[in-house]
Design an enzyme around this catalytic site. Structure first.
Site: not given
Ligand code: GLC
Length: 750
Positions: A295
């Site tokens: 993430d």
């Molecule tokens: C963010 C979120 C995640 C998302 C990712 C890409 O930090 O925690 O849910 O898919 O970044 O945008």
């Protein structure tokens, strides 16, 4: 009445002419596993170490050309040509993605297609209700259609992969991301997770309307202490398995091709570096063969976690735990080659991570058609087309929960002469799409004011904002009260702004922000009939309204069709069917409060001092899980259990007689809960194990049969084995988690 779902017909994909050149490995396997294994291995064998690492590196944003006018920089072009990235996120547009993909498959040595990822959470150009609202529909078919429409629009714009469904169980409404999931219950969460995976991935991944799903945030992210995002989640393994992991397993069983590792730690181990989660459970126990993406910078965050001393160690711990693709930390880009050369990461580990990524690309058909059918023409056809807008209105209607309707104030009569529409969310476009709305245009959001004016053209509609959502000014409240006094009915829209929920958007209070409470009180003090409409991304404290307002609708953030859907309910074109997917507390002081809690040795009894309770507040929630009213009433009678004793392999049938005792037709969501009375470990006082929608005309009656597979009663026992334990069980059938008829049955050994 829920209309039969018209799931977007999957187009028959004629595999595009291959971009292969003579002498290359056959790259058009039929989707069967054996062919893909052989082809993936042959492609892998042809890659250099640097190209292998490139497949595990994802870059975000700023990579597009086209309408935005941004040009792909020479450095970016070279990164793709050199095979130093396998995926880009936050790049959209059929034309924009096409140029980037062309570089990858025509100008690089290995010609491996890029995977374009985006957060397609609840819509793309047509915005649907936030996922917590969709969960309130308790309608997996409608939620599947919502995901299908989102996938169809996103795929037409060159997106291959969505970072959804978010399946985190949330028991704390202070946590901003409760808006993004399906609430507090594992069973409902699992049904919604599977529905969204089916919607995103379709019957075939090679369908140009299908995109890869991603179950996130694996795992335990919703257990953040204090409801504070990114905070520690100290979850015992039994609770992890029997609560938090249940929707993830459902997503995997529905075919999810990717998982996203979460930011948080569990019991000292950050999920993004947890071999127990990423390999022992996900691979060894569940046999998952897709890939795991971090993430954002969660690999890099192993350093502030104190789990790695530097980016190299972070990369080493993450990939050896089983985390395959690095979203944005660049730890893999910068460290993997030296880690492999030092032997701290084996080439076998690296190859397996690359194999997983290639396998997903093959399954999506990118080696046959790197563009996955996306063209500007298809984009024009799909984005915001009438069928999609109609699906959004249907989903929004079903997401609305009627919380109170004293004196049957609702539905409003069609011949009203004057209506006051008041509040900072009544004529608001931007907030109604909620968090994670995607690349949408909020100018064409149908506001509540729009919807009321369209639905009650004969009425004099007066709009007064009254106050802002979060501001301290109260100068507009007097004119709001004046408008109320001059109208037959008042419709008052209050709640949160969209940025008060979602990522990094947690609140310590569940009160209406700003001076909205004053606005509600002043308007109600006029004595006019008031309907309060809440628009919010989490359960709020509705205690005052419950005691003073005749009618209350919980409408969350309903997306593009919000105004139409709310007006449909207000004026009776659609009788509300929503049921709460999460408990509404009386006060933030009760949090965490959820229905499937343990009984304790001193069960809550507000009449007994020495029990688990508060001195200053009733212990029950304001509204229980599963709660929701409609424009008629139902009676439950005559619960019958087909057999008094069953075995784990059996299915138990439970029936009740349901009668519509009101004056209008209506829909009831009949809910089945079970309590395991005694176990090798303590068990929740209730667990949802099934539900059924029933439509009945006024006065109508029917016998409702619910089937309970006995193996659904399995749990992780004292020995950590997952199985059904013999013993006595109580079954409840009713309208929510706090009511219902009950009976008992016994599970006997096989
Ligand atoms: C963010 C979120 C995640 C998302 C990712 C890409 O930090 O925690 O849910 O898919 O970044 O945008």
């Amino acid at each position: 009445m829920r209309c039969p779902t018209v799931v977007a017909t999957a187009g028959i994909l004629c595999l595009a002419a291959s971009s292969l050149r003579a002498g290359e490995p056959e790259r058009q396997p039929s989707p069967n596993a054996g062919a893909i294994v052989r082809v993936v291995d042959s492609v892998l064998a042809g890659l250099t170490l640097q190209e292998k690492i490139g497949q595990l590196v994802q870059y975000s944003g700023g990579w597009s050309t086209g309408p935005s006018g941004r040009r792909i920089s020479d450095e970016q072009r070279q990164i793709i040509r050199a095979g130093q990235t396998g995926s880009l996120l936050n790049v959209t547009g059929a034309a924009e993605t096409h140029e980037l993909q062309r570089i990858a498959v025509e100008e690089s040595r290995a010609r491996i297609p890029l995977l374009f990822g985006l957060d397609v959470i609840h819509g793309f150009k047509t915005t649907f209700p936030i996922p917590l609202a969709e969960a309130a529909s308790w309608d997996p078919d409608a939620v599947e259609l919502s995901a299908r429409v989102s996938a169809t629009e996103a795929a037409a714009s060159g997106v291959h992969w969505t970072f959804a469904p978010m399946v985190d169980i949330a028991r704390d409404p202070r946590w901003g991301r409760i808006a993004e999931g399906s609430g507090e219950d594992p069973y409902l969460g699992a049904r919604m997770a599977a529905a969204r995976v089916r919607g995103f991935q379709g019957a075939s991944l090679r369908d140009p309307a299908s995109i890869i799903a991603c179950a996130k945030h694996y795992a335990g992210y919703g257990g953040a202490e204090g409801g504070r995002d990114y905070n520690t989640a100290d979850i015992p393994q039994r609770t992890l398995r029997d609560v938090y992991l249940v929707p993830f397993k459902a997503a995997l069983d529905a075919g999810a091709q990717t998982f996203m590792a979460s930011f948080n730690e569990i019991d000292g181990v950050p999920s993004s570096g947890s071999r127990f989660l990423l390999t022992t459970i996900l691979r060894d126990e569940w046999k998952f063969d897709g890939f795991v993406v971090s993430d954002w910078n969660s690999i890099g965050e192993l350093i502030p976690h104190g789990f790695a001393a530097n980016p190299g160690e972070a990369a080493e711990r993450a990939i050896n735990a089983g985390l395959d693709m690095d979203m944005e930390s660049h730890c893999y880009r910068d460290s993997l080659e030296s880690l492999v050369r030092q032997g701290r990461v084996t080439i076998a580990t690296l190859d397996e991570a690359v194999r997983r990524v290639l396998r997903v690309k093959f399954r999506l058909g990118l080696f046959s058609d790197p563009y996955h059918g996306a063209t500007p023409e298809r984009e024009r056809q799909e984005l915001r087309n009438p069928a999609h807008v109609a699906a959004a209105r249907k989903m929004a209607r079903e997401s609305i929960v009627l919380m109170k309707n004293a004196g049957s104030l609702l539905p409003l009569p069609p011949n009203l002469k004057s209506i006051a529409v008041i509040g900072p969310l009544a004529s608001n476009h931007g907030d109604l799409v909620g968090t994670w709305a995607g690349p949408t245009d909020t100018n064409d959001v149908v506001t509540l004011l729009d919807g009321i004016r369209e639905t009650a053209p004969g009425a004099q509609v007066t709009y007064v904002q009254g106050c802002s959502i979060a501001g301290a000014e109260t100068t507009g409240i007097a004119s709001a009260a004046a408008a109320a006094r001059q109208s037959e009915v008042v419709i008052l829209a209050v709640g949160e702004s969209e940025d008060m929920s979602g990522e990094a958007s947690c609140r310590s209070s569940l009160e209406l922000p700003g001076r909205q409470k004053d606005l509600v009180r002043e308007v109600c003090a006029t004595g006019k009939p008031v309907v309060v409409i809440f628009m919010n991304g989490r359960p709020l404290d509705l205690s005052w309204e419950q005691n003073h307002v005749p009618a209350i609708l919980e409408t969350w953030f309903l997306g593009h069709e919000a105004g139409h859907a709310i007006a449909d309910v207000l004026f009776g074109a659609y009788a509300p069917t929503g049921r709460l997917p999460v408990t509404f507390p009386r006060s933030v002081g009760q949090v965490p409060i959820y229905y499937n809690h343990k009984n304790t040795g001193r069960p809550t009894d507000d009449q007994e001092h020495y029990t688990s309770r508060y001195l200053d507040l009733p212990s029950s929630p304001l509204y229980p899980f599963g709660f929701g009213l409609t424009y008629t009433s139902f009676r439950y009678a005559d619960l019958r259990i087909a057999r008094e004793t069953v075995k784990a392999a059996d299915t138990l049938l439970v029936t009740i007689t349901l009668t519509n005792t009101g004056l209008r037709a209506g829909d009831e969501t009949v809910q089945l809960y079970v309590r395991d009375e005694v176990g090798s470990v303590t068990r929740p006082v209730r667990e949802l194990k099934g539900f059924q929608h029933v439509h009945l005309d006024a006065g109508g009656s029917t016998v409702v049969t619910l089937s309970l597979p006995v193996d659904a009663l399995a749990f992780t026992g004292l020995d950590m084995r997952h199985r059904v334990e013999p013993g006595m069980f109580t079954v409840y059938v009713g309208p929510n988690a706090a009511e219902g008829l009950q009976g008992r049955f016994q599970v006997v050994p096989q």
